[in-house]
Design a protein around this motif. Sequence first.
Motif, PDB file in Angstrom:
ATOM      1  N   THR A  19       0.822  -1.216   0.000  1.00  0.00           N
ATOM      2  CA  THR A  19       0.000   0.000   0.000  1.00  0.00           C
ATOM      3  C   THR A  19       0.861   1.274   0.000  1.00  0.00           C
ATOM      4  OG1 THR A  19      -0.168   0.084   2.409  1.00  0.00           O
ATOM      5  CG2 THR A  19      -1.896  -1.100   1.249  1.00  0.00           C
ATOM      6  N   HIS A 351      -0.538  -0.650  13.864  1.00  0.00           N
ATOM      7  CA  HIS A 351      -1.732  -1.068  13.131  1.00  0.00           C
ATOM      8  C   HIS A 351      -2.724  -1.787  14.015  1.00  0.00           C
ATOM      9  CE1 HIS A 351       0.952  -0.764   9.461  1.00  0.00           C
ATOM     10  NE2 HIS A 351       0.207   0.293   9.567  1.00  0.00           N
ATOM     11  N   GLU A 358      -8.317   2.019   8.340  1.00  0.00           N
ATOM     12  CA  GLU A 358      -9.228   2.247   7.222  1.00  0.00           C
ATOM     13  C   GLU A 358     -10.074   3.510   7.420  1.00  0.00           C
ATOM     14  OE1 GLU A 358     -12.645  -0.918   7.597  1.00  0.00           O
ATOM     15  OE2 GLU A 358     -10.706  -1.825   8.026  1.00  0.00           O
ATOM     16  N   PRO A 399       0.752  13.365   2.358  1.00  0.00           N
ATOM     17  CA  PRO A 399       0.129  14.638   1.976  1.00  0.00           C
ATOM     18  C   PRO A 399      -0.795  15.130   3.086  1.00  0.00           C
ATOM     19  CG  PRO A 399      -1.017  12.791   0.949  1.00  0.00           C
ATOM     20  CD  PRO A 399       0.132  12.210   1.712  1.00  0.00           C
ATOM     21  N   SER A 407      -4.429   4.299   6.106  1.00  0.00           N
ATOM     22  CA  SER A 407      -3.657   3.254   5.430  1.00  0.00           C
ATOM     23  C   SER A 407      -2.954   3.755   4.176  1.00  0.00           C
ATOM     24  CB  SER A 407      -4.572   2.084   5.073  1.00  0.00           C
ATOM     25  OG  SER A 407      -5.625   2.544   4.261  1.00  0.00           O
ATOM     26  N   THR A 408      -3.376   4.905   3.647  1.00  0.00           N
ATOM     27  CA  THR A 408      -2.745   5.393   2.427  1.00  0.00           C
ATOM     28  C   THR A 408      -1.442   6.150   2.710  1.00  0.00           C
ATOM     29  OG1 THR A 408      -4.022   7.442   2.487  1.00  0.00           O
ATOM     30  CG2 THR A 408      -4.966   5.615   1.252  1.00  0.00           C
TER      31      THR A 408
END
Lengths: 512, 329
Positions: A19, A351, A358, A399, A407-408
């Motif tokens: 990911t 996590h 999420e 960002p 998660s990104t």
Amino acid sequence: MTMVSTPRLEVKNLSVTFTGVTVLKNAHLKLMPGEIHALVGQNGSGKSTLIKLISGVYKADSGGEVYVDGKRIGTPVHTASLHEQGLAFVHQDLGLVPDLTVRENVRVGRHATFGFTGMINKKKDARATREAFDFLGVDIKPETKVADLVPSERVAVAIARALQERNLGSGVIVFDESSRAIPPDALEEFYGHIRLLASQGTSVLFVSHNLREVLKIADRVTVLRNGSVVEMGAPTSDLDEAGITRLVLGKDGELGDYVRSMPSEIREGGFTLTNVAGGRAFGLSNTIRRGEVVGYTGNVDSGFSSVGPLIAGVHPGGGEIYVDSKKIKRPKHSSLPMVRAGVAFIPQDRHYLGLATELTVQENVTLPHLRTKGKPWWTGLAWQRRETETVLAKYEVTPPDRKAAVSTFSGGNQQKVLMGKWLLEQPAVLILDDPTQAVDVGARSAVLRAARQAAVDGSAVVLCSAEVDDLAAICDRIHIMEGGIVVRTLQQPMTADDILAATYDIAKGSIT
Amino acid sequence: MSNSAVTEKRESVPWKVTRYALTRYSLVILWVVMLAVLVIAIPDGVNPLIALRAVLGQISPIIFLGLAVVITMAVGEFDLSFAAIFGFTAVAIPALNVLYGWPIWLAILTGFAMALVWGLINGLLIVKVGISSVVVTLGTASVAAGIGLLVSQETTVSGIDPLLGAIANTRFLELPLLFWYGIILVAIVAYIMSATPLGRSMLFVGSNPAVAKLAGISVTSVRIGAYLASAALCGFAGVMLSLSLGGFNPISAATNLMPTFAAVFLGTVAVIPGRFNPIGMAIAAYFLLTGVFGLQLLGFTGWVVQVFYGVALVVAVTVSHLLRKRIKT
């Protein structure tokens, strides 16, 4: 090595990205026939990831190559054909079923059968099992139940399963932290098996967190740190325990001396432990005053890694804990009273315990503060937006998108979000458990500065870590643990080397 | 990272609006398309307004049961007993009133209270004792249905004062009050879930209970509370349906299981993609009811309805799974 020969196992340029986060970067590895090669690194350094890539459990990014005896077997590596390729794996828990016999455990997946009925041919299987044990020169009866074996015999069963139907002296066997499952008195026999296999010509890749063990049995060592190979195939004869520790812990990242540059004044109140025990730590008594940063460290088996979850009330334990002289009740299955008393915990496992990955950054950051900043019938939007944007700006999260799912983000940015989540409101006590694991250099100093700042602002701060540079950078005082108890305390001024030496001296003294 | 940020900024406004509508309200668009197709396909030329009114005006418990399931699913629980709890209340009220001669208010109170008892049993066994929710709720469902049969003497009991049906059947803006109760409850639950600290707690308990616990949320209360709230909604549906119809058939409750699950899962592709949400559920429920209504008008009965709900459920879960995967990367 002066003789030129084909490596038994060679790994080139192996990388993997999950990911958007690169977990392993361009890993290289080379094993010669008959060599015992150790793979070492801290938790999260990428060693188990590398093993899972070689065994095909994870799919590597394109571009990586794996060779056995000069023959390219990947990437991608096909798990089903590993045995034919000559690669065998013995996992951490040995993977044995205690209720079944030795024969059934060894032959699982390769049972010989009668042609017509398809029933298992026990006689043939028993013979094959005995042949597999001949490799190791041990004598275990195939019809014994695994549950009835002594630990060293169980190891032999696992090895026999991995190496059966193989020509003497061929192939590679990988031990993935196998020695963790073996009691100390059976270790010598285990090492004996390994040496025997290597002397026959089989290559052994030995994954371990125990550096003393590595120095004892490995010929060469490859070191992973933060997902990169930092040392490939260094002969262990050139290394001592301090040297190998230094390689594993590393000295990357220019950390400032935050103790000096961010002076903190000691205030009233703080965090008091009286005889707290749990996990592998005992008899913890200490007072961490508001404005102070205190470290707990030690070698891997010292019990220091139990301290964070224990004093944060996440793991159950005995003893008494006070926040600002007020005793905190600790029910067995709830850390609620600790949280309500103002104890913030940055867990090692981001996590599992730190963030709901999420969900969005804003939802995560504002969660602990809804009770104080929101109203029961309305969460409020303006403060959520404002505070989240403050966190994003203050810790330079990239960002800076507050509505993106956690998660990104990369590991370092996730850690910054996690810090921001707890520091949005000044906690009474901040406990950090190995907070710089698997984060990049920039995020590391951001996390440490934030922890020091919390003390400057009046929190009592506890840092549990094996990273000596982190400890030296922010701690006013450090407790070194061994065998579950605090055995030595260091005060500022101290350097990373002082901490390493203190940890190492004690470790050396305990070698039996 | 910076590249994608730049392209995002350059996206034109109409395209952004279109994309927003497509990701969140594609189900609404699909619903309108379906209505249009039905209007064209049905030979007699049905007035679309009348068709819509018939769909929205159905006396169905699905919206209430859907809310009950959204609440338990959102906190990470799985409940198979909601239809049986609803059925139990709906059967107990006419049985107690007609067969045993209890005053209606006492029958209603008892029926509703029993729904809460089923919910409490679920909550305590699953959350406090730690038994698998599938096992517990499957068991509760069977027990509730069985006792429902016992109480009703295994027959369809009817005969509640028809005047009481007015509480659900009275028309307001040409639609029965039951429809408006559904809308109000959907709005309330949607508000709680999206705009209150309680809703945020539910979200985290469902997404990562360990994180919720470390943030000071009482995970146990939220989970048990969800079972209670869910049972209360089922009980409310039971009260309304039995009064509206004047009685209830104990066997028919279980037929709500599939449509409700289909609506709840299909609802996760709408409004807040990837999350269990009440408004999405309501849209999905009426979407499905429209489909079934259309199929009936076209002359299909029985087997087609089952196939339709089954397909909708699996398609919904598949799409929702793919959505979640996309959100994660």
